[in-house]
Design a protein around this motif. Sequence first.
Motif, PDB file in Angstrom:
ATOM      1  N   LEU A 239      68.690  35.239  59.145  1.00 57.96           N
ATOM      2  CA  LEU A 239      68.098  36.041  59.597  1.00 57.96           C
ATOM      3  C   LEU A 239      66.383  36.488  59.264  1.00 57.96           C
ATOM      4  O   LEU A 239      66.070  37.553  59.619  1.00 57.96           O
ATOM      5  N   GLN A 240      66.493  35.556  58.265  1.00 66.11           N
ATOM      6  CA  GLN A 240      64.801  35.344  57.560  1.00 66.11           C
ATOM      7  C   GLN A 240      63.850  35.178  58.596  1.00 66.11           C
ATOM      8  O   GLN A 240      62.460  35.537  59.128  1.00 66.11           O
ATOM      9  N   GLU A 241      64.180  33.908  59.444  1.00 65.81           N
ATOM     10  CA  GLU A 241      63.255  33.447  60.210  1.00 65.81           C
ATOM     11  C   GLU A 241      63.091  34.587  61.649  1.00 65.81           C
ATOM     12  O   GLU A 241      62.425  34.703  62.314  1.00 65.81           O
ATOM     13  N   ILE A 242      64.467  35.166  62.208  1.00 70.92           N
ATOM     14  CA  ILE A 242      64.544  35.908  63.301  1.00 70.92           C
ATOM     15  C   ILE A 242      63.729  37.178  63.367  1.00 70.92           C
ATOM     16  O   ILE A 242      63.148  37.870  63.951  1.00 70.92           O
ATOM     17  N   LEU A 243      63.467  37.914  61.504  1.00 73.54           N
ATOM     18  CA  LEU A 243      62.759  39.384  61.015  1.00 73.54           C
ATOM     19  C   LEU A 243      61.633  38.412  61.158  1.00 73.54           C
ATOM     20  O   LEU A 243      60.486  39.308  62.116  1.00 73.54           O
ATOM     21  N   GLU A 244      60.742  37.382  60.909  1.00 72.26           N
ATOM     22  CA  GLU A 244      59.333  37.017  61.446  1.00 72.26           C
ATOM     23  C   GLU A 244      58.921  36.895  62.542  1.00 72.26           C
ATOM     24  O   GLU A 244      58.035  36.854  62.155  1.00 72.26           O
ATOM     25  N   GLN A 245      59.868  36.573  63.493  1.00 77.88           N
ATOM     26  CA  GLN A 245      59.274  35.510  64.659  1.00 77.88           C
ATOM     27  C   GLN A 245      60.114  36.460  65.683  1.00 77.88           C
ATOM     28  O   GLN A 245      59.339  36.770  66.801  1.00 77.88           O
ATOM     29  N   ALA A 246      61.104  37.412  65.114  1.00 73.25           N
ATOM     30  CA  ALA A 246      61.027  38.246  66.578  1.00 73.25           C
ATOM     31  C   ALA A 246      60.676  39.867  66.088  1.00 73.25           C
ATOM     32  O   ALA A 246      61.614  40.848  66.869  1.00 73.25           O
TER      33      ALA A 246
END
Length: 356
Positions: A239-246
């Motif tokens: 979710l940390q990646e989704i947060l930054e990217q989307a």
Amino acid sequence: MADALPDGLEDKLVSALQPIRGFVLAQSLYQFLETGAHEVLASAGTLTVARLARSCDLDEDRLRGFLQYLSNEDFVELTAEDEVTLSAKGAEIAVFRPWYTLLVGGYTGAMVDLGRALADRGVYASRDAAQVGVGSCGISRFDALPMAERLLERIPGGVRTVVDLGCGDGRYLVELCERIPGLRGVGVELGEQSVANARKLVRERDLTDRIDIRMGTATELPDLGDLPEPLCFITAFVLQEILEQAGREAIVDLLTRGFQRHPDASWIVVEVDHRPADEKVMLHGLGLGYYNPYYLIHHITRQQLETRQFWEDLFAEAGLHVTGPETPDAAYDSLGLKLAYLLRAAPGTPEQAART
């Protein structure tokens, strides 16, 4: 006449060189493990340098120089007869290989890109996604995996299928299925090399009849066909990646869609509490040794860490019932920064009503 040198210059130089010493040692230990030299020595006990070079397809003279370096750092013992053995410290390092794989193998490129990333908000530092996946899954054996197991035990009626979104090299999913008899697994991963690694591991563990590895993004919920329910989604450090990217809305949307499609499902989220300004964390040896570089790396790559309160507020916004967080065993990590939550559709929501 030359200027007089300041008092204590050598001592100050020695102190100033310690970060460089650590940099070279970290890279060297990573390669010691990656080349297979460590594994061969651990198995054989004592070998000549020539024999070790042949076993690992390495240049003998360069290997000898490398081993002399490691001997000076007390990771091997190198004799006058040109025989080499792991020291006690050298033997122990294999346990901690996943941390070297993640931080050195996965993020050396990020450190090279640090200056550009600091100067330009539009630039992300690079990383080796395959090595990040291997390292992260290896570390998960100590924290995310046992935390997930404890949460799975708290699901009424149990779970028959686990869907690991962003499964990396698949080790986390494989070990979960091995520990729980009859559990089916679906792993979704975007990186081509990580998918290949995961499928290879599934074959090696003879689990092709129970685990399906698919290529895709974590935000694309897979078609599960007739796989047995109830099921549990898992997003470990994803979710940390989704947060930054989307953005935050993309996470809420993902969770909402998951429970709309599968009202009786559960969802385990594993994330890291972001506390880089907390002195209690940063004055701790593990805080400085692991979390401080981990926090820095996540500021310059396509990932965004957030606080415990942020995640709990987000789950509330998504209308979910939350159990947890679970934290790692304090004997391994006493800081309690890794958080595992069990999410379910909250009573009174449309998802909950769809069950009845």
